[in-house]
Design an enzyme around this catalytic site. Sequence first.
Site, short mmCIF file in Angstrom:
data_model
loop_
_atom_site.label_atom_id
_atom_site.label_comp_id
_atom_site.label_asym_id
_atom_site.label_seq_id
_atom_site.Cartn_x
_atom_site.Cartn_y
_atom_site.Cartn_z
N ASP A 24 -3.24 -23.72 19.58
CA ASP A 24 -2.07 -23.07 18.95
C ASP A 24 -1.48 -23.83 17.76
O ASP A 24 -0.25 -23.91 17.62
CB ASP A 24 -0.97 -22.83 19.99
CG ASP A 24 -1.42 -21.93 21.13
OD1 ASP A 24 -2.58 -21.48 21.11
OD2 ASP A 24 -0.62 -21.69 22.04
N GLU A 72 -1.68 -18.36 20.08
CA GLU A 72 -0.86 -17.58 20.99
C GLU A 72 -0.30 -16.39 20.24
O GLU A 72 0.25 -16.54 19.14
CB GLU A 72 0.29 -18.44 21.54
CG GLU A 72 1.18 -17.67 22.52
CD GLU A 72 2.30 -18.52 23.11
OE1 GLU A 72 2.40 -19.70 22.77
OE2 GLU A 72 3.07 -17.98 23.92
N LYS A 129 -4.89 -15.65 22.60
CA LYS A 129 -4.44 -15.65 23.99
C LYS A 129 -3.02 -15.10 24.10
O LYS A 129 -2.17 -15.42 23.28
CB LYS A 129 -4.53 -17.07 24.57
CG LYS A 129 -3.64 -18.11 23.89
CD LYS A 129 -3.96 -19.49 24.42
CE LYS A 129 -3.06 -20.57 23.89
NZ LYS A 129 -1.65 -20.44 24.24
N VAL A 157 -0.48 -27.98 20.29
CA VAL A 157 0.94 -27.88 20.61
C VAL A 157 1.22 -26.71 21.54
O VAL A 157 0.49 -25.72 21.52
CB VAL A 157 1.78 -27.73 19.31
CG1 VAL A 157 1.60 -28.97 18.45
CG2 VAL A 157 1.43 -26.48 18.53
N THR A 158 2.30 -26.81 22.32
CA THR A 158 3.06 -28.04 22.54
C THR A 158 2.54 -28.71 23.81
O THR A 158 2.03 -28.05 24.71
CB THR A 158 4.58 -27.76 22.68
OG1 THR A 158 4.80 -26.91 23.81
CG2 THR A 158 5.13 -27.10 21.44
N CYS A 162 1.73 -25.13 26.15
CA CYS A 162 0.39 -24.52 26.10
C CYS A 162 -0.72 -25.53 26.34
O CYS A 162 -1.76 -25.17 26.92
CB CYS A 162 0.22 -23.76 24.80
SG CYS A 162 1.29 -22.30 24.75
N GLN A 202 -1.41 -40.42 39.25
CA GLN A 202 -2.05 -40.12 40.54
C GLN A 202 -3.58 -40.11 40.41
O GLN A 202 -4.26 -39.19 40.90
CB GLN A 202 -1.55 -38.79 41.11
CG GLN A 202 -0.03 -38.78 41.33
CD GLN A 202 0.42 -37.50 41.99
OE1 GLN A 202 0.14 -37.27 43.16
NE2 GLN A 202 1.11 -36.67 41.23
N1 TIU Z 1 1.78 -22.96 22.09
C1 TIU Z 1 2.88 -23.16 22.79
O1 TIU Z 1 3.11 -24.21 23.34
N2 TIU Z 1 3.78 -22.12 22.82
C2 TIU Z 1 5.10 -22.25 23.04
O2 TIU Z 1 5.83 -21.28 23.16
N3 TIU Z 1 5.56 -23.52 23.09
C3 TIU Z 1 6.85 -23.93 23.14
O3 TIU Z 1 7.05 -25.11 23.28
N4 TIU Z 1 7.83 -23.05 23.05
#
Ligand code: TIU
Length: 231
Positions: A24, A72, A129, A157-158, A162, A202
């Site tokens: 993303d 996304e 996705k 990210v993030t 995701c 762990q």
């Molecule tokens: N790609 C992803 O992490 N989508 C998000 O919505 N991340 C946020 O941190 N909001």
Amino acid sequence: MVLVEAEPAALSIDLARTALVLIDMQRDFLEPGGFGEALGNDVGHLRRAIAPCVRLLAAARAAGVLVVHTREGHRPDLSDAPPAKVERGPEGRRIGDAGPMGRILVRGEPGHQLIPELAPLAGEALIDKPGKGAFYATELGAILERRGIEYLVVGGVTTEVCVHTTVREANDRGYRCIVAGDACASYFPEFHETALRMVSAQGGIFGWVSDSARILAVLQQAGEAGDAARR
Ligand code: TIU
């Protein structure tokens, strides 16, 4: 097999069975003037992941490692966007609303595109996705199975949203995931740090955590070996 230094321990991987998965790295999340910034986030935190991702991408390509990019986003009619996902956040700044770079998280809009620094090459897998995880409701699992992939190197990210969801999905499916820590980022630096620790704690409950330098060392060796073999 090549050895990647990582936490909680070094991991031996077969690059022919490894994919680089970049999650993303989209304009709306990373660029000034995008949706992420419009929500009050400092995109500077996310932009730190760009250079490590660029280096990993170049090295993976040179080493012949399978590259997968994800985005996304949703269909323009939002028929694949559950209300539970859409109905959150401030009104007017929700999925499907008009944002600074087109409709927010809608496929085909400028903000939905990958940042130009990480544009896919023709033939590289680009997975659209609808969820946080890259396996949910996508063809990713089929693509990886057909290529015999067992190891994933993950950036993007993030970190805690995701990237984490994808690594958890992958771990349950039996993939060994190495998260490239500095190639991931969050709008919340403390979440980034904690999310990385949650992967490798762990005994590596979700996988391994390394960084772009340690992964590059291995990819570049393989890239050079490939060059030598071609000469
Ligand atoms: N790609 C992803 O992490 N989508 C998000 O919505 N991340 C946020 O941190 N909001």
